[in-house]
Design a protein around this motif. Structure first.
Motif, short mmCIF file in Angstrom:
data_model
loop_
_atom_site.label_atom_id
_atom_site.label_comp_id
_atom_site.label_asym_id
_atom_site.label_seq_id
_atom_site.Cartn_x
_atom_site.Cartn_y
_atom_site.Cartn_z
N SER A 194 3.14 6.94 -6.75
CA SER A 194 3.49 5.59 -7.16
C SER A 194 4.91 5.28 -6.74
CB SER A 194 3.35 5.45 -8.68
OG SER A 194 3.87 4.22 -9.13
N ASP A 196 6.71 3.65 -8.68
CA ASP A 196 7.38 3.65 -9.99
C ASP A 196 7.79 5.08 -10.33
OD1 ASP A 196 8.23 3.49 -12.58
OD2 ASP A 196 6.49 2.37 -13.31
N SER A 198 8.72 6.38 -12.92
CA SER A 198 8.28 6.83 -14.26
C SER A 198 6.87 7.40 -14.23
CB SER A 198 8.35 5.66 -15.25
OG SER A 198 7.43 4.64 -14.91
#
Length: 221
Positions: A194, A196, A198
């Motif tokens: 991803s 992202d 996180s």
């Protein structure tokens, strides 16, 4: 899959009782075979990192298979197997059961040496083979709604060994029926990633190790 296996077994049984009139493969012959190729991967992968008891599996697929064999002698051939791209859906297993992971395509060209037991003395020609496979994966896609968290799926290419058994039955000097079963060692690592930070990457080792069943017509030139 069961249908393909059943056809192969039924045809094999029938041909064992047919007369074995002389019909030769000669050194320098080229055998071209084409028909249905069914790929059945192992049902489940190793566990996914960060998910205890979670793994993935791939469904079966049937495509057009094509092979060319060069006869080094009347008993020894070199075969190159190709096919139209195989497509598989990846589904969650274990604690991820029922989750759509994504879809992939792959091409598994395989080069094999084949030994024909009956030589030129029989229309029915059983053989065994062993070789090397190179599988390339492409068009990997993440399924919805998983693609809301992970936007990229990548599978590593694979190099592995293969083994096969099969037979040809020659209707005449030019045309034949062929059936075979091949095991291919295909080991890959799949990574879901991803943009992202996180969302940590999800990584799983998957030994697809499929059985490949083929039912073909072929000709010699």
């Amino acid at each position: 899959m069961n249908t393909v296996k059943g056809i192969v077994l039924a045809v094999s049984s029938a041909l064992f009782v047919l007369p074995m009139a002389a019909s030769a493969y000669d050194k320098g012959d080229i055998l071209v075979k084409f028909g249905a190729a069914s790929v059945s991967p192992e049902s489940s992968s190793d566990n996914i990192n960060n998910y205890i008891g979670a793994s993935v599996g791939a469904d079966d697929e049937v495509q057009l298979g094509v092979s060319g064999t060069y006869m080094v002698s009347d008993r020894l051939g070199l075969e190159l197997l190709a096919a139209t791209p195989f497509s598989h859906d990846l589904d969650g297993k274990g604690t991820l059961s029922g989750t759509d992971i994504g879809s992939i395509k792959h091409l598994p060209p395989t080069l094999s040496a084949q030994y024909y037991f009956m030589g030129s003395k029989s229309k029915f020609k059983p053989y065994v083979g062993a070789g090397v496979n190179y599988t390339v994966f492409f068009d990997e896609e993440v399924a919805s709604p998983l693609n809301q968290a992970y936007n990229d799926l990548e599978l590593d290419d694979s190099v592995g060994l293969s083994a096969q058994v099969g037979f040809d039955y020659q209707f005449n000097k030019k045309w034949m029926l062929n059936a075979s079963a091949m095991y291919i060692d295909i080991d890959t690592t799949a990574t879901l990633s991803s943009d992202d930070p996180s969302n940590p990457d999800l990584v799983v080792d998957y030994d697809l190790d499929p059985m490949v069943y083929r039912l073909n017509v072929g000709f010699t030139f």
